[in-house]
Design a protein around this motif. Structure first.
Motif, PDB file in Angstrom:
ATOM      1  N   TYR A  31       0.891  -1.344   0.122  1.00 18.33           N
ATOM      2  CA  TYR A  31       0.131   0.078  -0.195  1.00 18.33           C
ATOM      3  C   TYR A  31       0.963   1.297  -0.087  1.00 18.33           C
ATOM      4  O   TYR A  31       0.389   2.449  -0.091  1.00 18.33           O
ATOM      5  CB  TYR A  31      -0.872   0.063   1.208  1.00 18.33           C
ATOM      6  N   HIS A  32       2.010   1.121  -0.104  1.00 23.89           N
ATOM      7  CA  HIS A  32       2.913   2.268  -0.169  1.00 23.89           C
ATOM      8  C   HIS A  32       4.432   2.172  -0.774  1.00 23.89           C
ATOM      9  O   HIS A  32       5.203   1.256  -0.029  1.00 23.89           O
ATOM     10  CB  HIS A  32       3.359   2.996   1.068  1.00 23.89           C
ATOM     11  N   CYS A  33       4.668   2.390  -2.041  1.00 23.03           N
ATOM     12  CA  CYS A  33       5.761   2.133  -2.816  1.00 23.03           C
ATOM     13  C   CYS A  33       6.274   3.328  -3.532  1.00 23.03           C
ATOM     14  O   CYS A  33       5.458   4.091  -3.793  1.00 23.03           O
ATOM     15  CB  CYS A  33       5.895   0.806  -3.404  1.00 23.03           C
ATOM     16  N   HIS A  34       7.345   3.269  -4.203  1.00 23.16           N
ATOM     17  CA  HIS A  34       7.824   4.078  -5.295  1.00 23.16           C
ATOM     18  C   HIS A  34       8.071   3.487  -6.554  1.00 23.16           C
ATOM     19  O   HIS A  34       8.546   4.190  -7.470  1.00 23.16           O
ATOM     20  CB  HIS A  34       8.983   4.789  -4.766  1.00 23.16           C
ATOM     21  N   LEU A  35       7.453   2.332  -6.853  1.00 25.94           N
ATOM     22  CA  LEU A  35       7.527   1.866  -8.300  1.00 25.94           C
ATOM     23  C   LEU A  35       6.640   2.654  -9.311  1.00 25.94           C
ATOM     24  O   LEU A  35       5.913   3.525  -9.060  1.00 25.94           O
ATOM     25  CB  LEU A  35       6.932   0.609  -8.266  1.00 25.94           C
ATOM     26  N   ASP A  36       7.127   2.723 -10.561  1.00 23.62           N
ATOM     27  CA  ASP A  36       6.650   3.695 -11.481  1.00 23.62           C
ATOM     28  C   ASP A  36       5.628   2.704 -12.268  1.00 23.62           C
ATOM     29  O   ASP A  36       6.067   1.751 -12.734  1.00 23.62           O
ATOM     30  CB  ASP A  36       7.671   4.298 -12.295  1.00 23.62           C
ATOM     31  N   ALA A  37       4.316   3.386 -12.285  1.00 23.05           N
ATOM     32  CA  ALA A  37       3.505   2.628 -13.257  1.00 23.05           C
ATOM     33  C   ALA A  37       3.695   2.464 -14.680  1.00 23.05           C
ATOM     34  O   ALA A  37       3.437   1.256 -15.349  1.00 23.05           O
ATOM     35  CB  ALA A  37       2.176   3.518 -12.934  1.00 23.05           C
ATOM     36  N   LYS A  38       4.631   3.395 -15.101  1.00 19.17           N
ATOM     37  CA  LYS A  38       4.984   3.367 -16.500  1.00 19.17           C
ATOM     38  C   LYS A  38       5.800   2.083 -16.731  1.00 19.17           C
ATOM     39  O   LYS A  38       5.874   1.476 -17.771  1.00 19.17           O
ATOM     40  CB  LYS A  38       5.741   4.627 -17.230  1.00 19.17           C
ATOM     41  N   ASP A  39       6.810   1.823 -15.802  1.00 16.03           N
ATOM     42  CA  ASP A  39       7.626   0.914 -15.590  1.00 16.03           C
ATOM     43  C   ASP A  39       7.237  -0.622 -15.743  1.00 16.03           C
ATOM     44  O   ASP A  39       7.404  -1.484 -16.325  1.00 16.03           O
ATOM     45  CB  ASP A  39       8.720   0.923 -14.630  1.00 16.03           C
ATOM     46  N   ILE A  40       6.077  -0.571 -14.946  1.00 18.72           N
ATOM     47  CA  ILE A  40       5.296  -1.816 -15.044  1.00 18.72           C
ATOM     48  C   ILE A  40       4.274  -2.027 -16.147  1.00 18.72           C
ATOM     49  O   ILE A  40       4.492  -3.109 -16.781  1.00 18.72           O
ATOM     50  CB  ILE A  40       3.992  -1.855 -13.633  1.00 18.72           C
ATOM     51  N   TYR A  41       3.768  -0.978 -16.732  1.00 22.38           N
ATOM     52  CA  TYR A  41       2.957  -1.157 -17.992  1.00 22.38           C
ATOM     53  C   TYR A  41       4.127  -1.606 -19.055  1.00 22.38           C
ATOM     54  O   TYR A  41       3.729  -2.492 -19.843  1.00 22.38           O
ATOM     55  CB  TYR A  41       2.332   0.156 -18.245  1.00 22.38           C
ATOM     56  N   GLU A  42       5.073  -0.816 -19.295  1.00 22.90           N
ATOM     57  CA  GLU A  42       5.950  -1.310 -20.590  1.00 22.90           C
ATOM     58  C   GLU A  42       6.720  -2.611 -20.415  1.00 22.90           C
ATOM     59  O   GLU A  42       7.130  -3.251 -21.079  1.00 22.90           O
ATOM     60  CB  GLU A  42       6.963  -0.213 -20.507  1.00 22.90           C
ATOM     61  N   ASN A  43       7.132  -3.175 -18.945  1.00 20.87           N
ATOM     62  CA  ASN A  43       7.530  -4.291 -18.847  1.00 20.87           C
ATOM     63  C   ASN A  43       8.661  -4.688 -19.400  1.00 20.87           C
ATOM     64  O   ASN A  43       8.807  -5.726 -20.044  1.00 20.87           O
ATOM     65  CB  ASN A  43       6.080  -5.477 -18.997  1.00 20.87           C
ATOM     66  N   LYS A  44       9.617  -4.061 -19.496  1.00 22.26           N
ATOM     67  CA  LYS A  44      10.932  -3.996 -20.020  1.00 22.26           C
ATOM     68  C   LYS A  44      11.838  -4.822 -19.412  1.00 22.26           C
ATOM     69  O   LYS A  44      11.687  -4.679 -18.050  1.00 22.26           O
ATOM     70  CB  LYS A  44      11.400  -2.715 -20.383  1.00 22.26           C
ATOM     71  N   SER A  45      12.559  -5.707 -19.759  1.00 24.99           N
ATOM     72  CA  SER A  45      13.927  -6.548 -19.257  1.00 24.99           C
ATOM     73  C   SER A  45      14.788  -5.647 -18.631  1.00 24.99           C
ATOM     74  O   SER A  45      15.134  -4.807 -19.089  1.00 24.99           O
ATOM     75  CB  SER A  45      14.266  -7.463 -20.251  1.00 24.99           C
ATOM     76  N   PHE A  46      15.340  -6.062 -17.585  1.00 24.85           N
ATOM     77  CA  PHE A  46      16.599  -5.673 -16.917  1.00 24.85           C
ATOM     78  C   PHE A  46      17.761  -6.133 -17.572  1.00 24.85           C
ATOM     79  O   PHE A  46      17.708  -7.504 -17.793  1.00 24.85           O
ATOM     80  CB  PHE A  46      16.597  -5.666 -15.489  1.00 24.85           C
ATOM     81  N   SER A  47      18.481  -5.288 -17.892  1.00 29.05           N
ATOM     82  CA  SER A  47      19.876  -5.752 -18.838  1.00 29.05           C
ATOM     83  C   SER A  47      20.778  -6.533 -17.819  1.00 29.05           C
ATOM     84  O   SER A  47      21.807  -7.354 -18.174  1.00 29.05           O
ATOM     85  CB  SER A  47      20.242  -4.599 -19.578  1.00 29.05           C
ATOM     86  N   ASP A  48      20.814  -6.140 -16.693  1.00 28.43           N
ATOM     87  CA  ASP A  48      22.069  -6.511 -15.648  1.00 28.43           C
ATOM     88  C   ASP A  48      21.616  -6.527 -14.234  1.00 28.43           C
ATOM     89  O   ASP A  48      20.773  -5.561 -13.937  1.00 28.43           O
ATOM     90  CB  ASP A  48      23.185  -5.408 -16.190  1.00 28.43           C
ATOM     91  N   ILE A  49      22.079  -7.234 -13.358  1.00 28.84           N
ATOM     92  CA  ILE A  49      21.811  -7.169 -12.092  1.00 28.84           C
ATOM     93  C   ILE A  49      22.448  -5.937 -11.330  1.00 28.84           C
ATOM     94  O   ILE A  49      21.499  -5.526 -10.357  1.00 28.84           O
ATOM     95  CB  ILE A  49      22.511  -8.375 -11.222  1.00 28.84           C
ATOM     96  N   THR A  50      23.276  -5.300 -11.917  1.00 28.26           N
ATOM     97  CA  THR A  50      23.841  -4.138 -11.362  1.00 28.26           C
ATOM     98  C   THR A  50      22.543  -2.992 -11.667  1.00 28.26           C
ATOM     99  O   THR A  50      22.197  -2.129 -10.600  1.00 28.26           O
ATOM    100  CB  THR A  50      24.956  -3.459 -11.853  1.00 28.26           C
ATOM    101  N   GLN A  51      22.001  -3.094 -12.671  1.00 24.52           N
ATOM    102  CA  GLN A  51      21.221  -1.968 -13.253  1.00 24.52           C
ATOM    103  C   GLN A  51      19.666  -2.413 -12.154  1.00 24.52           C
ATOM    104  O   GLN A  51      19.074  -1.277 -11.614  1.00 24.52           O
ATOM    105  CB  GLN A  51      20.675  -1.929 -14.439  1.00 24.52           C
ATOM    106  N   LEU A  52      19.476  -3.529 -12.011  1.00 26.06           N
ATOM    107  CA  LEU A  52      18.438  -3.952 -11.188  1.00 26.06           C
ATOM    108  C   LEU A  52      18.452  -3.640  -9.387  1.00 26.06           C
ATOM    109  O   LEU A  52      17.466  -3.241  -8.993  1.00 26.06           O
ATOM    110  CB  LEU A  52      17.992  -5.274 -11.292  1.00 26.06           C
ATOM    111  N   TRP A  53      19.596  -3.848  -9.072  1.00 25.22           N
ATOM    112  CA  TRP A  53      19.925  -3.820  -7.751  1.00 25.22           C
ATOM    113  C   TRP A  53      20.363  -2.376  -7.399  1.00 25.22           C
ATOM    114  O   TRP A  53      20.181  -2.199  -6.146  1.00 25.22           O
ATOM    115  CB  TRP A  53      20.976  -4.997  -7.497  1.00 25.22           C
ATOM    116  N   LEU A  54      21.191  -1.772  -8.160  1.00 25.64           N
ATOM    117  CA  LEU A  54      21.992  -0.678  -7.620  1.00 25.64           C
ATOM    118  C   LEU A  54      21.474   0.752  -8.002  1.00 25.64           C
ATOM    119  O   LEU A  54      21.811   1.858  -7.329  1.00 25.64           O
ATOM    120  CB  LEU A  54      23.414  -0.730  -7.698  1.00 25.64           C
TER     121      LEU A  54
END
Length: 468
Positions: A31-54
């Protein structure tokens, strides 16, 4: 045995049973986060664990700075591989910090990696993660579904079009609800010019000529209605402190008019205006049966040199203190109640030394008129308090001063798609605490009641409270 197992963070048998048989199986209401609805909608893959994690994770950035890592390898232009290497080096030094636990919860749950990350195996683990990230079930929507998330409430400006929330709601292939949260930080902006810029945009968006406090309230009300139509049921506010000063409508209007003409207000005038705005907003929220969140106690961007170099939200914030908090909090809640504008309200305290002050103030305004239990909530440990110690302090204080059975539980408060293990972390801590009370003979070993507490706190209370 793997470091992360069903006994991780739980040191008693009752707690282990509650976790394995109840808590572990429950869906997440974020009920409280800072995810971006655009990112969820576009559903693009992450290229690298560093991008995802850091990327953007100032929790990790702070730890890396403390470990002597140069900024070039944290937020600078160093390679992704080098950034991951120094992060692994930092993890090895982070015993006692929840980052160590969160790192390995995420590695095991999402990537199936049971090996502990350190300065020797970082390359092997990085390669393993990157190979998996190419697969479809590591895209944002799939990560959310794998995390068993029922509802996500993002954090959104009053001026947002909410385009991607609407698109997601029209997409029958994704079943998790993604709802906006009304976060009007701009409304409380003390800088007059920044406030004027916001008013200009608000006027353009609503076609209401904002000239005084009354027209301002109408324009904000129009945006609240817009958010409500898209499914919003929650607002959020992040003041550094909570203060209250009464003023007549005429006095408020004079101060507001001066501000939109470019005058810089003194502290007393700022407090009067923010008090009036809070009461106005609360009335709107109550009208629409929203819950109002107030996260207070952070003093932000304290390192001016680094703020100028990197901007805000880059890891230079800390816990604040405040004189006369009890007076300010009680005064604000009382003014809302007197104006019949006190909505369902969640107060999150960042300075744990004030836990009992906050919990006892909240107890003054509980009421059965909302049709739910504990409509005024003492929010979970957040930011610097989403540690074991911070969560236990909040849970114990809530149990001391209120009713733990009615608590709406944990929030994610994150920009990461793999931070949902923080709910698992909280659930383990909760089960361990309840189990320890049983084993110490402080509460009876009544499985029916104990299971109800866990279900309520981890899922059911939030679902009922927000009406999702």
């Amino acid at each position: 045995m793997s470091f992360i197992n069903d006994r991780f963070m739980i040191n008693n048998e009752v707690g282990c049973e509650l976790y394995s048989e109840v808590a572990k199986l429950l869906p997440v209401i974020d009920y409280h986060c800072h995810l971006d609805a655009k990112d969820i909608y576009e559903n693009k893959s992450f290229s690298d664990i560093t991008q995802l994690w850091l990327s953007g994770d100032h929790y990790k950035w702070r730890a890396m700075r403390a470990n002597g890592i140069p900024e070039e390898k944290i937020t600078g232009n160093a390679s992704l591989e080098e950034k991951f290497r120094v992060w692994a080096e930092t993890v090895e030094s982070s015993y006692g910090n929840p980052l160590y636990h969160w790192t390995h919860l995420e590695l095991q749950f999402y990537f199936g990696i049971e090996e502990n990350l350190d300065s020797h195996n970082w390359h092997e683990i990085m390669d393993s993660c990157n190979k998996l990230l190419c697969q479809d079930h590591f895209k944002p929507r799939q990560l959310i579904s794998r995390s068993n998330v029922e509802v996500i409430c993002t954090t959104d400006s009053p001026l947002d079009s909410l385009e991607y929330h609407r698109r997601l709601q029209e997409d029958a292939t994704f079943t998790t609800k993604v709802l906006p949260t009304f976060r009007p930080d701009e409304i409380f902006e003390e800088d007059s010019q920044l406030f004027i810029n916001f008013i200009d945009k608000l006027t353009e968006l609503t076609s209401i000529d904002v000239r005084d406090f009354s027209s301002f309230s109408k324009a904000i009300g129009k945006r609240v209605e817009w958010f409500h139509e898209v499914g919003c049921r929650v607002s959020d506010h992040g003041p550094m402190d909570i203060r209250y000063l009464f003023a007549s409508e005429a006095e408020v209007d004079i101060i507001f008019t001066r501000k939109i003409k470019g005058a810089e207000l003194n502290q007393k005038e700022c407090t009067i205006l923010s008090s009036a705005i809070f009461i106005m907003l609360a009335k709107l929220y109550k009208k629409h049966d929203w819950a109002m969140q107030i996260h207070f106690g952070a003093i932000r961007s304290n390192n001016t040199r680094m703020k100028n170099a990197l901007g805000i939200n880059t890891g230079f914030d800390s816990i604040s203190d405040q004189c006369h908090l009890a007076q300010g909090l009680n005064g604000l809640l009382d003014a809302m109640a007197q104006n019949d504008s006190l909505s369902k309200t969640i107060i999150y305290n960042l300075n744990a030394s004030y836990n009992d002050v906050v919990a006892t103030a909240i107890a003054n305004f509980q009421s059965g008129e909302y049709g739910i239990k504990s409509p005024i909530q003492f929010g979970s440990g957040w930011w610097f308090n989403d540690t074991r110690r911070g969560m236990e302090n909040q849970l114990n204080c809530l149990a001391d001063q209120g009713l733990l059975m009615n608590f709406i539980g944990m929030l994610t408060d994150s920009r990461s798609f793999i931070s949902y293990t923080r709910h698992d972390y909280f659930r383990r801590i909760l089960c361990n605490l309840i189990g320890s009370w049983v084993e110490n003979g402080e509460i009876p070993d009544n499985k029916k009641v104990l299971s109800k507490i866990i279900r309520n706190v981890c899922h059911d209370n939030a679902k009922n409270y927000f009406g999702f």
